[in-house]
Motif scaffolding. Structure first.
Motif, PDB file in Angstrom:
ATOM      1  N   TRP A  36       2.650   5.655  -6.091  1.00  0.00           N
ATOM      2  CA  TRP A  36       2.320   5.738  -7.711  1.00  0.00           C
ATOM      3  C   TRP A  36       0.946   6.385  -7.966  1.00  0.00           C
ATOM      4  O   TRP A  36       0.670   6.511  -9.008  1.00  0.00           O
ATOM      5  CB  TRP A  36       2.250   4.217  -8.213  1.00  0.00           C
ATOM      6  N   MET A  37       0.565   7.057  -6.891  1.00  0.00           N
ATOM      7  CA  MET A  37      -0.682   7.943  -7.187  1.00  0.00           C
ATOM      8  C   MET A  37      -0.340   9.212  -7.809  1.00  0.00           C
ATOM      9  O   MET A  37       0.864   9.661  -7.602  1.00  0.00           O
ATOM     10  CB  MET A  37      -1.393   8.194  -5.706  1.00  0.00           C
ATOM     11  N   PRO A  38      -1.148  10.197  -8.082  1.00  0.00           N
ATOM     12  CA  PRO A  38      -0.834  11.297  -8.749  1.00  0.00           C
ATOM     13  C   PRO A  38      -0.169  12.240  -7.743  1.00  0.00           C
ATOM     14  O   PRO A  38      -0.572  12.298  -6.627  1.00  0.00           O
ATOM     15  CB  PRO A  38      -2.203  11.910  -9.151  1.00  0.00           C
ATOM     16  N   PRO A  39       0.739  13.153  -8.224  1.00  0.00           N
ATOM     17  CA  PRO A  39       1.532  13.974  -7.003  1.00  0.00           C
ATOM     18  C   PRO A  39       0.446  14.809  -6.494  1.00  0.00           C
ATOM     19  O   PRO A  39      -0.502  15.306  -6.811  1.00  0.00           O
ATOM     20  CB  PRO A  39       2.167  14.924  -8.145  1.00  0.00           C
ATOM     21  N   GLY A  40       0.791  15.028  -5.200  1.00  0.00           N
ATOM     22  CA  GLY A  40       0.111  15.806  -4.286  1.00  0.00           C
ATOM     23  C   GLY A  40      -0.718  14.904  -3.235  1.00  0.00           C
ATOM     24  O   GLY A  40      -1.530  15.405  -2.247  1.00  0.00           O
ATOM     25  N   PHE A  41      -0.893  13.649  -3.707  1.00  0.00           N
ATOM     26  CA  PHE A  41      -1.683  12.801  -2.574  1.00  0.00           C
ATOM     27  C   PHE A  41      -0.693  12.157  -1.588  1.00  0.00           C
ATOM     28  O   PHE A  41       0.129  11.314  -2.086  1.00  0.00           O
ATOM     29  CB  PHE A  41      -2.390  11.713  -3.571  1.00  0.00           C
ATOM     30  N   LEU A  42      -0.809  12.412  -0.507  1.00  0.00           N
ATOM     31  CA  LEU A  42       0.264  12.093   0.685  1.00  0.00           C
ATOM     32  C   LEU A  42       1.747  11.845  -0.202  1.00  0.00           C
ATOM     33  O   LEU A  42       1.939  13.096  -0.302  1.00  0.00           O
ATOM     34  CB  LEU A  42      -0.599  10.465   0.873  1.00  0.00           C
ATOM     35  N   TRP A  43       2.392  10.889   0.065  1.00  0.00           N
ATOM     36  CA  TRP A  43       3.660  10.879  -0.159  1.00  0.00           C
ATOM     37  C   TRP A  43       3.717  10.469  -1.717  1.00  0.00           C
ATOM     38  O   TRP A  43       4.914   9.761  -2.093  1.00  0.00           O
ATOM     39  CB  TRP A  43       4.465  10.049   0.495  1.00  0.00           C
ATOM     40  N   LEU A  54       0.684  -1.409  -0.014  1.00  0.00           N
ATOM     41  CA  LEU A  54       0.027   0.034   0.083  1.00  0.00           C
ATOM     42  C   LEU A  54       0.835   1.443   0.026  1.00  0.00           C
ATOM     43  O   LEU A  54       0.543   2.146  -0.631  1.00  0.00           O
ATOM     44  CB  LEU A  54      -0.822   0.039   1.230  1.00  0.00           C
ATOM     45  N   SER A  55       2.063   1.248   0.705  1.00  0.00           N
ATOM     46  CA  SER A  55       2.967   2.490   0.752  1.00  0.00           C
ATOM     47  C   SER A  55       3.334   2.526  -0.634  1.00  0.00           C
ATOM     48  O   SER A  55       3.452   3.924  -1.142  1.00  0.00           O
ATOM     49  CB  SER A  55       4.076   2.163   1.724  1.00  0.00           C
ATOM     50  N   ASN A  56       3.660   1.671  -1.659  1.00  0.00           N
ATOM     51  CA  ASN A  56       4.096   1.612  -2.758  1.00  0.00           C
ATOM     52  C   ASN A  56       2.983   2.167  -3.764  1.00  0.00           C
ATOM     53  O   ASN A  56       3.223   3.332  -4.591  1.00  0.00           O
ATOM     54  CB  ASN A  56       4.544   0.429  -3.435  1.00  0.00           C
ATOM     55  N   ALA A  57       1.737   1.593  -3.576  1.00  0.00           N
ATOM     56  CA  ALA A  57       0.728   2.119  -4.261  1.00  0.00           C
ATOM     57  C   ALA A  57       0.467   3.788  -4.178  1.00  0.00           C
ATOM     58  O   ALA A  57      -0.159   4.338  -5.004  1.00  0.00           O
ATOM     59  CB  ALA A  57      -0.668   1.394  -3.752  1.00  0.00           C
ATOM     60  N   VAL A  58       0.519   4.209  -2.913  1.00  0.00           N
ATOM     61  CA  VAL A  58       0.447   5.440  -2.573  1.00  0.00           C
ATOM     62  C   VAL A  58       1.293   6.265  -3.477  1.00  0.00           C
ATOM     63  O   VAL A  58       1.043   7.449  -3.889  1.00  0.00           O
ATOM     64  CB  VAL A  58       0.428   5.741  -1.152  1.00  0.00           C
ATOM     65  N   GLY A  63       5.029   9.929  -5.264  1.00  0.00           N
ATOM     66  CA  GLY A  63       6.135  10.595  -5.966  1.00  0.00           C
ATOM     67  C   GLY A  63       7.310  10.531  -5.148  1.00  0.00           C
ATOM     68  O   GLY A  63       8.212  11.006  -5.876  1.00  0.00           O
ATOM     69  N   ARG A  64       7.403  10.440  -3.878  1.00  0.00           N
ATOM     70  CA  ARG A  64       8.500  10.771  -3.025  1.00  0.00           C
ATOM     71  C   ARG A  64       9.526   9.631  -2.816  1.00  0.00           C
ATOM     72  O   ARG A  64      10.360  10.020  -2.209  1.00  0.00           O
ATOM     73  CB  ARG A  64       7.882  11.485  -1.919  1.00  0.00           C
ATOM     74  N   PHE A  65       9.035   8.522  -3.133  1.00  0.00           N
ATOM     75  CA  PHE A  65       9.930   7.390  -2.722  1.00  0.00           C
ATOM     76  C   PHE A  65      10.885   7.363  -4.000  1.00  0.00           C
ATOM     77  O   PHE A  65      10.704   7.440  -5.079  1.00  0.00           O
ATOM     78  CB  PHE A  65       9.076   6.156  -2.681  1.00  0.00           C
ATOM     79  N   PRO A  66      12.249   7.386  -3.516  1.00  0.00           N
ATOM     80  CA  PRO A  66      13.430   6.755  -4.442  1.00  0.00           C
ATOM     81  C   PRO A  66      13.130   5.373  -4.667  1.00  0.00           C
ATOM     82  O   PRO A  66      12.635   4.543  -4.033  1.00  0.00           O
ATOM     83  CB  PRO A  66      14.576   7.021  -3.529  1.00  0.00           C
TER      84      PRO A  66
END
Length: 241
Positions: free
Chosen positions: A199-206, A193-197, A208-211
């Motif tokens: 891959w969500m559109p930018p601005g939703f929780l974290w 689920l952390s990875n799913a978030v 796009g922030r995972f390296p």
């Protein structure tokens, strides 16, 4: 050594086992590749190797996407056999399972459309379909976590009754084994689920922030848990025969 090779061969012979091996290799390559790519300034050779591993990971991910083109019917058969969960005694568990099946069933056609758009087989933009498939995947994971928590609660009540009344058809050891399985389900679904978030559109929780290495780490943890569960399930089937 020989038993280990035979176990791996048996694992690769089944679709489910092969997918888990490919998934583990995919995320493991992303973990190592992402970590090596960060060392660009220190070691160019490590950086190049990291980039190659990331490309390899992307190809394995694409392979799994293509293989899932054929999963709709098996998912439909499972959803049909479960129906509205008439055999489930707990209403909360029943509806969580039904909603989970709906999310899983809708996920596949959305991903297929996104894949077909990227492959230029159909003339639509793939972005919104990838987002929709990710939302459905995340919803399925969240529902799965809630379902496992509900199962844990019910198993805990049954275990307490079993220990206090010294009765019932289920043994405490069997109940504890089932509880450990649900805990592993929660762990696996939470890291996914952390990875799913991510891959969500930018601005939703974290989003796009995972390296890359962190995405690989989360996926590797989930994949290893899946392999452990599969091995445990096979061992239990062997013991019961």
């Amino acid at each position: 050594m020989q038993p280990s090779v035979e176990s791996l061969v048996r694992l690769l012979e089944s679709y489910r086992g092969r997918d888990k091996v490919i998934r583990t290799a995919c995320y493991g390559s992303q973990l190592v590749g992402g970590a090596l790519s960060r060392r660009a300034e220190a070691d160019n050779s490590s950086h190049r190797l990291g980039k190659r591993l990331l490309l390899f990971s992307a190809q394995l991910s694409h392979c799994r996407t293509v293989l899932r083109l054929f999963d709709d019917l098996s998912m439909l058969a499972y959803s049909k056999s479960y129906g509205f969960g008439g055999k489930e005694e707990d209403a909360g568990l029943r509806w969580l399972s039904v909603l989970n099946n709906v999310a899983d069933q809708l996920y596949y056609p959305c991903e297929h459309i996104a894949w077909a758009a990227d492959a230029e087989l159909i003339r639509v933009k793939s972005d919104k379909w990838w987002v929709l498939s990710t939302v459905l995947w995340g919803s399925s994971l969240l529902l799965g976590i809630l379902r496992s928590l509900r199962v844990l609660m019910l198993l805990k009540k049954t275990l307490n009754r079993c220990e206090s009344d010294d009765g019932g058809n289920s043994s405490p050891s069997q109940l504890r084994r089932q509880m450990r399985g649900e805990i592993l389900n929660i762990l696996s679904s939470t890291v996914d689920l952390s990875n799913a978030v991510h891959w969500m559109p930018p601005g939703f929780l974290w989003a796009g922030r995972f390296p890359p290495w962190l995405v690989g780490l989360m996926g590797t943890i989930s994949s290893l848990v899946g392999l452990i569960q599969m091995n445990t399930g096979d061992s239990e089937d062997t013991d019961s025969t």
